[in-house]
Design an enzyme around this catalytic site. Structure first.
Site, PDB file in Angstrom:
ATOM      1  N   HIS A 109      10.193   6.649   1.117  1.00 28.74           N
ATOM      2  CA  HIS A 109      11.213   5.670   0.727  1.00 28.74           C
ATOM      3  C   HIS A 109      12.492   6.444   0.419  1.00 28.74           C
ATOM      4  CE1 HIS A 109      11.684   1.370  -0.970  1.00 28.74           C
ATOM      5  NE2 HIS A 109      11.380   1.314   0.306  1.00 28.74           N
TER       6      HIS A 109
ATOM      7  N   HIS B  96      11.751   2.306  11.665  1.00 30.18           N
ATOM      8  CA  HIS B  96      10.852   2.256  10.521  1.00 30.18           C
ATOM      9  C   HIS B  96       9.554   1.528  10.869  1.00 30.18           C
ATOM     10  CE1 HIS B  96      10.023   2.327   6.154  1.00 30.18           C
ATOM     11  NE2 HIS B  96       9.403   1.204   6.386  1.00 30.18           N
TER      12      HIS B  96
END
Length: 968
Positions: free
Chosen positions: A300, A228
């Site tokens: 997300h 990420h």
């Protein structure tokens, strides 16, 4: 003492919450549950007596529509009273309760001595309901186990306390003596999600240091090295093999997406309009002499799979903070969002264990994004929704923000000696392991293992942070700023101090509640926090400014000149790492990638039985094409007064706009254009042409409303499956190669981007391991500009008698089309892009728009010409009479092919010659005459032989288009 203020609807009022819960039960075939009534309540802890409790009830209840009952807890009431069962739904301890926090502030302002407030939802169901159905009702309808708990019967709570005393204990992880199996067990069970190579590198480093890492050091490395945060796969070494042979990448992103932008900027020379790209939280490009514009789109996905509302809510909140943390801070002007879900009609008994139903996910995601944007006062102006069965375990939630930054504010610099300052929300246990969790594959156990990775947002706090930050920027009170997102303080401070060093005093961080360890403070992803570099001589002025706006500001340490990260807790060193280890010490990812394009098959309609009108109606009524008005209407797209072209247009303001136009500065006529392009279906055919088509579609949408094709910036968001498989990684590399080629051909620089990998869901089914992998999903977001917003146009037809022209060449390209989806056809060639011709087409259309020669314009994409013409017709409330220059299979292709770089334009008869001249001047074929606009209220299409292929009323077509999500 704990009090409960319980509110139920007055006898004359409808119990809406109870009705909604009952409908959800019926959808899930929980037929033994026949009656549900509900209440909402506040649990108040503090020094209250009967009088102050009555004051609280008066404040918190609405006497017009509900009645309040006041009681002390614990509640001894019989749970079976009245033959009903009572269930109470509360947030789990430590989960942010925004309504409770707001109520607490209000009670304190009223003078009530409250110390804590929690919200509760109460449900009474018929007592003879089936036990198994009740279990399913409480776990799948009433609550989300990631953030909520269900208490059966009367509340027996006597306290709301969630904290406790923390006893400091410095913990080490004995990594030096671990074998490889133990390393991977530590990575998995500790939710580090690092590879064996990375764990071995850490082990070797601490063997060299002759000590074991502390827990906080290991967590810091894991956060910084996570997929990420570091994008290690796309930036890794990849040996890629396709039909053209082998190509080796030392850094795939730099050699494709980044390289395209470098080439474009070099070609532009002195006319380069990029300001800051791929170096900060968001990309920045030139807007006018006073301001630049920045843009960022994030995903997300994993948090939204577990807790749709909180995941999407904080997804938008997080991406708004990206521009706020870019340069010296940018002012948000609008949002964009794109969602990918499994079909809403998925049978409940088809759900794998641990997976929420797509309807539940949709409702939560839309509400989360809606509430955050609306409450911050930022319009959501553009977006899309896609459906595919393969998004069942992994919904995709893309959120974007566009913001304005003054000239000269695009750079920042951390100065050694500056205070490390945090502002905004307090730190809690929400979001622990969020960055590492987002880098992992989901399983049916993810809800239990990673529920703490879900955060709850508070947009009001973020709005206060935004306002005070921009004020402090204009006063010159800080030197640098970044948002506190994935990885929490560990990433924010670690990134800001990369070139200098930092010493952090963890006990100084303001906490939501007591009991957090030093490691939890460091890696928490609690929301609405920003980190700044504030000179000591500006601290008091900065602190006072924050206090005047009700924003908490705290000194967490200092930036140093040591190039080391030193972490302390009450003067005890709990972590000491060189910045070089964090940012340059990760071993490069070395992967193999393969791609073998499937054999293309020519279009063959043999054996298909269809009517063209029926195909059109099926496509219009399909999940991916149908109206998204019920979602769009939930967003405020008018706030800030800058919206020019809205998400919905036409005579009834319900037609599908191609792109949004926003005026960010109300003193000028210059505007921004925001659009997107995405087609996961094409990825099954060829990811190269899927990516090319996504860029072309984003461009088409921009140009269709009036954007200058010479001033369009783009962003990439790759969402893929498990790229450790060579075939999966190969499809991603192929898409990235297309991004490089098409961006250069269109002179469209990538200015920012984001990837989200491992979007797969694994579970066991009758002893067999199964995995659901998302389709290759590349979102391209385009940011265009217009010199004069008054020249912008929309897609709805304007006047009877005008001529319809088709811009661009229609090819035999049915592969991956929606025609194939609704008819079951399996053959056809995937749509491609003519990289030499496309820019000329865009230039010609833009010239005609700015010259005022086009009345309306709609891009041709999903569903082909047939869908584009139908949408233009029912958006404008006018009919069309189309005459094709082909018949038979060629006519079917003319109607439903999804070839790129095409538009349907509406032109007054006297302007047709001007249009033709604009195209011939650029060496292009003149647009094809399609037909005319009529007042017949029907879409009529005939082939070259005069046969009627489509004859449908626009009202019926519109109703079919609007019906699927009308009840959402």
């Amino acid at each position: 003492m704990l009090w409960e203020i319980e509110m139920t609807p007055l006898g004359s009022e409808v119990d809406r919450e109870g009705q909604l819960a009952l409908v959800e039960c019926q959808l899930r075939n929980l037929n033994s549950i026949r009656q549900i009534r509900t209440a909402r309540s506040y649990l108040i802890e503090g020094k209250l007596d009967e009088t102050s409790a009555a004051q609280a009830a008066s404040l918190l209840s609405d006497a017009v529509v509900e009645q309040a009952v006041i009681r002390k807890l614990p509640d001894p009431t019989d749970p079976k009273q009245g033959g009903e069962r009572l269930f109470n739904v509360l947030f789990k301890p430590g989960v942010t309760d925004n309504v409770g926090r707001t109520a607490l502030d209000a009670l304190k302002n009223l003078g009530v001595q409250a110390e804590g407030v929690a919200t509760c939802r109460k449900y009474w169901i018929n007592g003879d309901s089936d036990a198994a159905e009740v279990e399913r009702f409480t776990t799948r309808v009433l609550s989300n186990d990631s953030i909520e708990r269900v208490l059966d019967g009367p509340l027996q709570l006597d306290s709301l306390s969630v904290g406790g005393d923390y006893q400091f204990e410095l913990k080490h992880v004995a990594i030096r003596e671990m074998d490889d199996d133990a390393l991977m067990r530590q990575s998995r069970e500790g939710q580090l999600y690092l590879s064996l190579d990375e764990m071995q590198t850490i082990r070797a480093k601490f063997q060299e240091l002759d000590r074991d890492p502390t827990d906080i050091e290991l967590e810091t490395i894991a956060q910084t090295w996570s997929e990420h945060c570091s994008h290690k796969t796309l930036a890794g070494r990849i040996a890629y093999v396709d039909e053209n042979g082998e190509k080796r990448f030392e850094n795939m992103l730099k050699e494709t997406v980044f390289a395209a932008t470098q080439t474009i900027r070099k070609n532009l020379g002195a006319d380069d309009w990029c300001v800051s790209v791929f170096k900060d939280n968001a990309g920045i490009v030139f807007f006018d002499d006073k301001q630049d514009v920045c843009i960022k789109v994030e995903t997300h996905n994993h948090p939204s799979a577990l807790e749709p509302y909180g995941g999407a809510n904080t997804g938008l909140g997080g991406v708004i903070r990206d521009p706020l943390g870019t340069g010296m801070g940018a002012r948000p002007v609008c949002n964009t969002d794109v969602f990918c879900f499994a079909p809403p009609d998925t049978p409940f008994d088809h759900l794998p264990p641990g997976v929420l139903h797509p309807r539940t996910v949709m409702h939560g995601v839309v509400a989360g994004v809606r509430d955050y944007g609306n409450r911050m006062g930022i319009p959501t102006v553009n977006g899309a929704v896609y459906f595919d069965e393969r998004y069942l375990g992994n919904p995709l939630v893309y959120c974007g923000n566009i913001a304005m930054i003054p000239k000269g504010m695009s750079e920042k610099e951390v100065i050694p000696g500056d205070y490390i300052v945090s502002i905004g929300g307090r730190t809690g246990r929400d979001g622990i392991h969020g960055a590492t969790f987002s880098s992992a594959e989901l399983t049916h156990e993810s809800e239990d293992l990673s529920g703490g990775a879900v955060q709850i947002g508070n947009p009001i706090t973020e709005k206060m942070v935004q306002d005070v930050l921009l004020d402090a920027r204009d006063q010159g009170l800080f030197n640098a700023v970044t948002d506190c997102g994935a990885g929490g303080f560990s990433s924010a401070v670690g990134e800001m101090g990369e070139e200098t060093g930092a010493e952090v005093w963890l006990e100084k961080a303001p906490l939501k509640y007591s009991g957090l360890s030093y490691t939890e403070i460091w890696i928490s992803e609690a929301q609405e926090r920003m980190v700044l570099s504030v000179p000591e001589h500006n601290w008091q002025a900065f602190h006072d400014l924050c206090a005047s706006e009700g924003v908490e500001a705290s000194i967490l340490g200092r930036f140093t000149d040591t190039k080391d990260l030193v972490l302390k807790y009450e003067d005890k060193v709990v972590g000491h790492l060189p910045m070089s280890l964090l940012h340059d010490g990760r071993p490069p990812v070395v992967r193999e990638a393969r791609y073998q394009p499937p054999e293309e098959t020519q279009t063959d309609f043999t054996g298909l039985d269809f009517q063209h009108g029926d195909v059109l109606k099926k496509i219009l009524g399909s999940w991916n094409i149908c109206s998204k008005e019920s979602i769009i209407r939930q967003y405020d797209h008018e706030v800030q007064a800058g919206s020019v072209v809205k998400p919905l247009v036409g005579v009834a303001n319900d037609g599908p706009s191609d792109a949004a136009v926003v005026r960010p500065d109300l003193t000028t006529q210059r505007g921004l254009v925001i659009s997107c392009g995405m087609n996961p279906f094409l990825g099954d055919c060829d990811p190269y042409w899927m990516a090319a088509s996504a860029i072309d579609e984003a461009f088409r949408n921009c140009v269709a409303v009036g954007a200058d094709p010479n001033r369009i910036a783009i962003l990439d968001n790759f969402c893929w499956g498990n790229t450790e498989r060579p075939e999966t990684l190969g499809s991603l590399v192929r898409a990235a190669l297309a991004c490089h080629d098409v961006a250069i051909a269109y002179s469209a620089p990538f200015v920012s981007g984001k990837d989200s990998l491992n979007n797969e869901f694994s579970y066991e089914d009758e002893g067999n391991q199964k995995t659901i992998s998302i389709p290759s999903s590349l979102l391209i977001t385009a940011l265009g500009q217009v010199e004069n917003i008054e020249q912008c146009i929309t897609m709805d037809l304007k006047a009877s008698g005008n001529v319809l022209l088709l811009v661009g060449e229609t090819q035999d390209e049915i592969g991956g089309s929606h025609f194939n989806v609704v008819t079951g056809n399996q053959n056809g060639i995937v749509p491609k892009v003519d990289l030499e011709t496309a820019p000329k087409v865009f230039a010609a259309v833009h010239h005609c728009v700015t010259a005022g020669a086009i009345r309306s314009c709609h891009d041709v994409s999903e569903g082909g010409v047939a869908v584009s013409v139908a949408e233009m017709a029912f958006a404008g409330g006018l009919g069309v009479d189309v005459k094709l220059d082909s018949s038979g299979d060629e006519a079917t292709i003319a109607l439903f092919s999804e070839s790129n770089t095409r538009f349907v334009i509406e032109v007054a008869e006297e302007n047709v010659a001007k249009i033709n001249q604009a195209f011939t001047d650029r060496g292009l074929p003149t647009p094809t005459h399609l037909g005319t606009v009529t007042d017949s209220s029907a879409v009529i299409v005939k082939d070259s032989a005069g046969n009627t292929l489509i004859d449908e009323k626009i009202d019926e077509l519109k109703a079919i288009w609007q019906r699927p999500l009308a009840e959402f």
